[in-house]
Design a protein around this motif. Structure first.
Motif, PDB file in Angstrom:
ATOM      1  N   LYS A 138       0.837  -1.206   0.000  1.00 55.92           N
ATOM      2  CA  LYS A 138       0.000   0.000   0.000  1.00 55.92           C
ATOM      3  C   LYS A 138       0.870   1.254   0.000  1.00 55.92           C
ATOM      4  N   ILE A 139       1.971   1.210   0.725  1.00 59.98           N
ATOM      5  CA  ILE A 139       2.891   2.346   0.743  1.00 59.98           C
ATOM      6  C   ILE A 139       3.491   2.545  -0.644  1.00 59.98           C
ATOM      7  N   TYR A 140       3.920   1.459  -1.282  1.00 61.13           N
ATOM      8  CA  TYR A 140       4.484   1.548  -2.625  1.00 61.13           C
ATOM      9  C   TYR A 140       3.436   2.048  -3.622  1.00 61.13           C
ATOM     10  N   GLN A 141       2.196   1.588  -3.483  1.00 63.59           N
ATOM     11  CA  GLN A 141       1.127   2.068  -4.371  1.00 63.59           C
ATOM     12  C   GLN A 141       0.908   3.568  -4.204  1.00 63.59           C
ATOM     13  N   THR A 142       1.021   4.056  -2.990  1.00 60.41           N
ATOM     14  CA  THR A 142       0.877   5.491  -2.751  1.00 60.41           C
ATOM     15  C   THR A 142       2.017   6.255  -3.413  1.00 60.41           C
ATOM     16  N   TRP A 143       3.241   5.722  -3.321  1.00 64.82           N
ATOM     17  CA  TRP A 143       4.368   6.361  -4.007  1.00 64.82           C
ATOM     18  C   TRP A 143       4.160   6.363  -5.520  1.00 64.82           C
ATOM     19  N   GLN A 144       3.642   5.281  -6.060  1.00 61.19           N
ATOM     20  CA  GLN A 144       3.371   5.242  -7.505  1.00 61.19           C
ATOM     21  C   GLN A 144       2.352   6.325  -7.890  1.00 61.19           C
ATOM     22  N   HIS A 145       1.351   6.519  -7.042  1.00 60.07           N
ATOM     23  CA  HIS A 145       0.356   7.575  -7.262  1.00 60.07           C
ATOM     24  C   HIS A 145       1.034   8.950  -7.241  1.00 60.07           C
ATOM     25  N   ILE A 146       1.933   9.167  -6.295  1.00 61.39           N
ATOM     26  CA  ILE A 146       2.655  10.445  -6.192  1.00 61.39           C
ATOM     27  C   ILE A 146       3.485  10.672  -7.456  1.00 61.39           C
ATOM     28  N   TRP A 147       4.187   9.633  -7.914  1.00 54.18           N
ATOM     29  CA  TRP A 147       5.005   9.762  -9.135  1.00 54.18           C
ATOM     30  C   TRP A 147       4.125  10.067 -10.347  1.00 54.18           C
ATOM     31  N   ALA A 148       2.942   9.449 -10.415  1.00 56.99           N
ATOM     32  CA  ALA A 148       2.021   9.710 -11.525  1.00 56.99           C
ATOM     33  C   ALA A 148       1.525  11.158 -11.486  1.00 56.99           C
ATOM     34  N   LEU A 149       1.223  11.678 -10.303  1.00 55.39           N
ATOM     35  CA  LEU A 149       0.814  13.075 -10.179  1.00 55.39           C
ATOM     36  C   LEU A 149       1.915  14.006 -10.673  1.00 55.39           C
ATOM     37  N   GLU A 150       3.153  13.655 -10.347  1.00 57.24           N
ATOM     38  CA  GLU A 150       4.279  14.466 -10.803  1.00 57.24           C
ATOM     39  C   GLU A 150       4.420  14.385 -12.323  1.00 57.24           C
ATOM     40  N   GLN A 151       4.317  13.191 -12.873  1.00 59.25           N
ATOM     41  CA  GLN A 151       4.421  13.006 -14.320  1.00 59.25           C
ATOM     42  C   GLN A 151       3.332  13.794 -15.059  1.00 59.25           C
ATOM     43  N   ASP A 152       2.142  13.868 -14.452  1.00 63.22           N
ATOM     44  CA  ASP A 152       1.016  14.594 -15.044  1.00 63.22           C
ATOM     45  C   ASP A 152       1.044  16.090 -14.714  1.00 63.22           C
ATOM     46  N   HIS A 153       2.115  16.548 -14.050  1.00 65.34           N
ATOM     47  CA  HIS A 153       2.305  17.958 -13.670  1.00 65.34           C
ATOM     48  C   HIS A 153       1.205  18.465 -12.744  1.00 65.34           C
ATOM     49  N   LYS A 154       0.648  17.567 -11.951  1.00 68.42           N
ATOM     50  CA  LYS A 154      -0.371  17.965 -10.977  1.00 68.42           C
ATOM     51  C   LYS A 154       0.256  18.396  -9.654  1.00 68.42           C
ATOM     52  N   ILE A 155       1.499  17.978  -9.430  1.00 70.45           N
ATOM     53  CA  ILE A 155       2.288  18.479  -8.311  1.00 70.45           C
ATOM     54  C   ILE A 155       3.688  18.776  -8.847  1.00 70.45           C
ATOM     55  N   ILE A 156       4.339  19.755  -8.237  1.00 75.30           N
ATOM     56  CA  ILE A 156       5.726  20.073  -8.577  1.00 75.30           C
ATOM     57  C   ILE A 156       6.536  19.914  -7.295  1.00 75.30           C
ATOM     58  N   ARG A 157       7.309  18.835  -7.281  1.00 74.00           N
ATOM     59  CA  ARG A 157       8.045  18.482  -6.063  1.00 74.00           C
ATOM     60  C   ARG A 157       9.299  19.330  -5.901  1.00 74.00           C
ATOM     61  N   ALA A 158       9.633  19.625  -4.655  1.00 75.92           N
ATOM     62  CA  ALA A 158      10.832  20.394  -4.335  1.00 75.92           C
ATOM     63  C   ALA A 158      12.069  19.502  -4.237  1.00 75.92           C
TER      64      ALA A 158
END
Length: 134
Positions: free
Chosen positions: A92-112
């Motif tokens: 579940k933790i890894y799935q959440t990280w995959q979701h975070i990476w997808a948000l970044e790829q889709d430019h929905k978040i810009i990580r610092a």
């Protein structure tokens, strides 16, 4: 402010020993921490570049403990997105990280890529904090 128990450098995509390194890191930390350590953190820092590059993972607590002197300070001006994990199971933790990476790829978040962390509560809840550019 976090006080690191131990650390390892790894890579999610190119380090074939990544899973074993992280498991060993957690096992070592659990042997050093007591049940009354409060929240425990998986701190991601010293990023080479983005989530595909090398990074340092440290297991830490948010209060000083004897013999743990390495201090990790998040940038106080960073803002954080918080992602609740539905279970503390590693999948579940890894799935959440995959979701975070997808948000970044889709430019929905810009990580610092400053200091990100997983917060493990004593009751089993897990939250992932991602530092964002303002």
């Amino acid at each position: 402010m976090f006080f690191a128990v131990n650390s390892v450098v790894t890579n999610n995509f190119t380090d074939e020993n990544m899973i074993n390194k992280i498991k060993a890191l957690w096992q070592d930390a659990q042997a050093k921490l007591t049940d009354n350590s409060g929240c425990v953190y998986g701190i991601y820092h010293h990023y080479q570049n983005d989530y595909r590059g090398d990074y340092t993972l440290s297991i830490a607590v948010d209060h000083p403990i004897k013999h743990f002197s390495a201090i990790i300070n998040p940038n106080p001006i960073d803002s954080y997105a918080v992602f609740e994990v539905n279970s503390n199971h590693e999948d579940k933790i890894y799935q959440t990280w995959q979701h975070i990476w997808a948000l970044e790829q889709d430019h929905k978040i810009i990580r610092a890529y400053d200091v990100d962390f997983e917060k493990y509560y004593p009751d089993g809840r897990v939250e992932i904090y991602i530092s964002l550019l303002k």
